[in-house]
Design a protein around this motif. Structure first.
Motif, PDB file in Angstrom:
ATOM      1  N   VAL A   1       0.845  -1.201   0.000  1.00  0.00           N
ATOM      2  CA  VAL A   1       0.000   0.000   0.000  1.00  0.00           C
ATOM      3  C   VAL A   1       0.879   1.251   0.000  1.00  0.00           C
ATOM      4  CG1 VAL A   1      -1.633   1.371   1.355  1.00  0.00           C
ATOM      5  CG2 VAL A   1      -1.996  -1.087   1.078  1.00  0.00           C
ATOM      6  N   TRP A   2       1.936   1.248   0.797  1.00  0.00           N
ATOM      7  CA  TRP A   2       2.867   2.385   0.805  1.00  0.00           C
ATOM      8  C   TRP A   2       3.440   2.614  -0.590  1.00  0.00           C
ATOM      9  CZ3 TRP A   2       6.288   0.726   5.584  1.00  0.00           C
ATOM     10  CH2 TRP A   2       5.533   0.880   6.755  1.00  0.00           C
ATOM     11  N   ILE A   3       3.878   1.519  -1.224  1.00  0.00           N
ATOM     12  CA  ILE A   3       4.480   1.622  -2.556  1.00  0.00           C
ATOM     13  C   ILE A   3       3.460   2.131  -3.570  1.00  0.00           C
ATOM     14  CG2 ILE A   3       5.553   0.324  -4.439  1.00  0.00           C
ATOM     15  CD1 ILE A   3       6.673  -1.587  -2.304  1.00  0.00           C
ATOM     16  N   ARG A   4       2.220   1.672  -3.439  1.00  0.00           N
ATOM     17  CA  ARG A   4       1.165   2.107  -4.368  1.00  0.00           C
ATOM     18  C   ARG A   4       0.916   3.608  -4.242  1.00  0.00           C
ATOM     19  NH1 ARG A   4      -2.346  -1.614  -3.178  1.00  0.00           N
ATOM     20  NH2 ARG A   4      -1.651  -3.020  -4.835  1.00  0.00           N
ATOM     21  N   VAL A   5       0.892   4.099  -3.008  1.00  0.00           N
ATOM     22  CA  VAL A   5       0.721   5.541  -2.789  1.00  0.00           C
ATOM     23  C   VAL A   5       1.905   6.300  -3.393  1.00  0.00           C
ATOM     24  CG1 VAL A   5       0.558   7.373  -1.056  1.00  0.00           C
ATOM     25  CG2 VAL A   5      -0.669   5.216  -0.706  1.00  0.00           C
ATOM     26  N   TYR A   6       3.103   5.769  -3.187  1.00  0.00           N
ATOM     27  CA  TYR A   6       4.314   6.403  -3.719  1.00  0.00           C
ATOM     28  C   TYR A   6       4.270   6.456  -5.245  1.00  0.00           C
ATOM     29  CZ  TYR A   6       9.252   6.851  -5.032  1.00  0.00           C
ATOM     30  OH  TYR A   6      10.449   7.237  -5.610  1.00  0.00           O
ATOM     31  N   ALA A   7       3.881   5.332  -5.873  1.00  0.00           N
ATOM     32  CA  ALA A   7       3.814   5.285  -7.340  1.00  0.00           C
ATOM     33  C   ALA A   7       2.796   6.291  -7.870  1.00  0.00           C
ATOM     34  CB  ALA A   7       3.464   3.874  -7.800  1.00  0.00           C
ATOM     35  N   ASP A   8       1.664   6.394  -7.202  1.00  0.00           N
ATOM     36  CA  ASP A   8       0.645   7.369  -7.615  1.00  0.00           C
ATOM     37  C   ASP A   8       1.148   8.797  -7.422  1.00  0.00           C
ATOM     38  OD1 ASP A   8      -1.028   5.304  -8.255  1.00  0.00           O
ATOM     39  OD2 ASP A   8      -2.246   5.441  -6.425  1.00  0.00           O
ATOM     40  N   GLN A   9       1.894   9.000  -6.331  1.00  0.00           N
ATOM     41  CA  GLN A   9       2.414  10.328  -6.055  1.00  0.00           C
ATOM     42  C   GLN A   9       3.429  10.770  -7.113  1.00  0.00           C
ATOM     43  OE1 GLN A   9       1.793  12.538  -2.880  1.00  0.00           O
ATOM     44  NE2 GLN A   9       2.155  13.624  -4.791  1.00  0.00           N
ATOM     45  N   LEU A  10       4.223   9.828  -7.591  1.00  0.00           N
ATOM     46  CA  LEU A  10       5.196  10.147  -8.634  1.00  0.00           C
ATOM     47  C   LEU A  10       4.522  10.708  -9.882  1.00  0.00           C
ATOM     48  CD1 LEU A  10       7.680   7.107  -8.547  1.00  0.00           C
ATOM     49  CD2 LEU A  10       8.097   9.432  -7.726  1.00  0.00           C
ATOM     50  N   GLN A  11       3.313  10.237 -10.124  1.00  0.00           N
ATOM     51  CA  GLN A  11       2.601  10.654 -11.327  1.00  0.00           C
ATOM     52  C   GLN A  11       1.725  11.882 -11.115  1.00  0.00           C
ATOM     53  OE1 GLN A  11       1.219   6.883 -13.644  1.00  0.00           O
ATOM     54  NE2 GLN A  11       1.255   6.294 -11.495  1.00  0.00           N
ATOM     55  N   SER A  12       1.621  12.319  -9.869  1.00  0.00           N
ATOM     56  CA  SER A  12       0.790  13.484  -9.565  1.00  0.00           C
ATOM     57  C   SER A  12       1.490  14.347  -8.523  1.00  0.00           C
ATOM     58  CB  SER A  12      -0.581  13.027  -9.044  1.00  0.00           C
ATOM     59  OG  SER A  12      -1.389  14.130  -8.741  1.00  0.00           O
ATOM     60  N   ARG A  13       2.336  15.235  -9.002  1.00  0.00           N
ATOM     61  CA  ARG A  13       3.160  16.024  -8.093  1.00  0.00           C
ATOM     62  C   ARG A  13       2.505  17.339  -7.670  1.00  0.00           C
ATOM     63  NH1 ARG A  13       9.414  15.096  -9.660  1.00  0.00           N
ATOM     64  NH2 ARG A  13       9.234  13.035 -10.603  1.00  0.00           N
ATOM     65  N   GLN A  14       1.373  17.645  -8.280  1.00  0.00           N
ATOM     66  CA  GLN A  14       0.754  18.937  -8.002  1.00  0.00           C
ATOM     67  C   GLN A  14       0.270  19.047  -6.562  1.00  0.00           C
ATOM     68  OE1 GLN A  14      -0.008  17.012 -10.631  1.00  0.00           O
ATOM     69  NE2 GLN A  14       1.073  18.206 -12.201  1.00  0.00           N
ATOM     70  N   GLN A  15      -0.184  17.923  -6.007  1.00  0.00           N
ATOM     71  CA  GLN A  15      -0.653  17.948  -4.630  1.00  0.00           C
ATOM     72  C   GLN A  15      -0.236  16.664  -3.913  1.00  0.00           C
ATOM     73  OE1 GLN A  15      -4.882  18.357  -4.929  1.00  0.00           O
ATOM     74  NE2 GLN A  15      -5.216  16.302  -5.729  1.00  0.00           N
ATOM     75  N   VAL A  16      -0.093  16.771  -2.593  1.00  0.00           N
ATOM     76  CA  VAL A  16       0.337  15.624  -1.807  1.00  0.00           C
ATOM     77  C   VAL A  16      -0.844  14.682  -1.587  1.00  0.00           C
ATOM     78  CG1 VAL A  16       1.291  14.874   0.405  1.00  0.00           C
ATOM     79  CG2 VAL A  16       2.107  16.993  -0.664  1.00  0.00           C
ATOM     80  N   ASP A  17      -0.617  13.414  -1.837  1.00  0.00           N
ATOM     81  CA  ASP A  17      -1.669  12.408  -1.691  1.00  0.00           C
ATOM     82  C   ASP A  17      -2.063  12.290  -0.213  1.00  0.00           C
ATOM     83  OD1 ASP A  17      -3.088   9.892  -1.487  1.00  0.00           O
ATOM     84  OD2 ASP A  17      -2.304   9.419  -3.477  1.00  0.00           O
ATOM     85  N   PRO A  18      -3.351  12.433   0.117  1.00  0.00           N
ATOM     86  CA  PRO A  18      -3.794  12.366   1.518  1.00  0.00           C
ATOM     87  C   PRO A  18      -3.592  10.998   2.154  1.00  0.00           C
ATOM     88  CG  PRO A  18      -5.674  12.405   0.026  1.00  0.00           C
ATOM     89  CD  PRO A  18      -4.473  12.720  -0.802  1.00  0.00           C
ATOM     90  N   ARG A  19      -3.355   9.982   1.329  1.00  0.00           N
ATOM     91  CA  ARG A  19      -3.158   8.639   1.882  1.00  0.00           C
ATOM     92  C   ARG A  19      -1.857   8.517   2.674  1.00  0.00           C
ATOM     93  NH1 ARG A  19      -3.866   5.026  -3.331  1.00  0.00           N
ATOM     94  NH2 ARG A  19      -2.774   6.850  -4.180  1.00  0.00           N
ATOM     95  N   TRP A  20      -0.928   9.468   2.448  1.00  0.00           N
ATOM     96  CA  TRP A  20       0.299   9.453   3.254  1.00  0.00           C
ATOM     97  C   TRP A  20      -0.046   9.607   4.734  1.00  0.00           C
ATOM     98  CZ3 TRP A  20       4.501   7.597   1.373  1.00  0.00           C
ATOM     99  CH2 TRP A  20       4.862   7.813   0.028  1.00  0.00           C
TER     100      TRP A  20
END
Length: 243
Positions: free
Chosen positions: A189-208
């Motif tokens: 799950v951590w890695i999935r959030v990280y991978a999604d974050q790499l593709q969307s840098r405009q805002q920080v993913d709340p799942r962190w």
């Protein structure tokens, strides 16, 4: 000509009410349902039924890994114990033909190593340039069963790379996505959030923050399942992404 055939195929499929995508989704659903049924049978009153389910889950191998991981916390102690046992018996191909040569060399004997040496392998993979170790690290985060802390350290080694140069993001995400599968284990799950974050840098993913809150709660309630070091590493990765 190929395009015309493809268009005709889709038109006929639509007229017949058949969709390749829908069929694939249904197949996946049936597959997951069947594995869940087998897992429930691990707690059956009949010994023969329990053994039959165990045999069939072993035959499924890595396909049943995610469901078996979830089953280790089942309220039925028989199911939980048998799921833990099965996880240690499933053979995992730690080396892929698609791995870079240096990764194949590092991972060559991973399955036969002690826990301490497996952690050392994670360290070596994390030091490779240009995300060469991402695939193997994700594999460990998903499939490691002899040392659960190794799964977390493998995932954290990926997160510590932070935001990558734009030119390397696509390749990195492809490697991670290929290895993650549908696992819902915390390290993946951590890695999935990280991978999604790499593709969307405009805002920080709340799942962190969700992941961090969960880790804080876990440290308070079940300190043997995590550590301050893991929590701080996760928090530091989040802060670097926010920076």
């Amino acid at each position: 000509m190929t395009k015309k055939i493809g268009a005709l195929f889709l038109m006929v499929s639509g007229l017949l009410g058949w969709s390749p995508l829908a069929t694939a989704v249904n197949d996946i659903a049936r597959h997951a349902s069947n594995i869940q049924q087998l897992i429930q049978q691990l707690g059956d009153d009949q010994y023969v039924q329990r053994q039959r389910a165990e045999k069939q889950l072993l035959e499924r191998g890595a396909e049943a890994f995610a469901e078996l991981q979830a089953a280790t916390s089942n309220r039925d102690l028989e199911i939980a114990v048998r799921a833990k046992y099965l996880l240690t018996q499933i053979k995992i191909d730690w080396v892929r033909e698609s791995d870079p040569p240096v990764v194949r060399s590092i991972m060559a004997h991973y399955g036969k190593l002690s826990q301490a040496n497996r952690l050392a392998i994670i360290g070596k993979l994390s030091q490779l340039e240009h995300e060469q170790g991402f695939g193997a690290l994700c594999r460990i985060a998903r499939f490691e069963s002899s040392d659960l802390s190794a799964r977390r350290y493998a995932a954290l080694a990926i997160l510590e790379k932070g935001l990558l140069p734009a030119a390397r993001v696509a390749a990195a995400v492809t490697k991670l996505t290929k290895e993650m599968g549908e696992s819902n284990g915390i390290p993946v799950v951590w890695i999935r959030v990280y991978a999604d974050q790499l593709q969307s840098r405009q805002q920080v993913d709340p799942r962190w923050l969700t992941a961090i809150d969960r880790e804080i709660a876990l440290l308070a309630d079940k300190a043997n399942e995590t550590s301050q070091t893991q929590l701080l590493t996760l928090l530091n990765s989040y802060l670097e992404i926010c920076d």
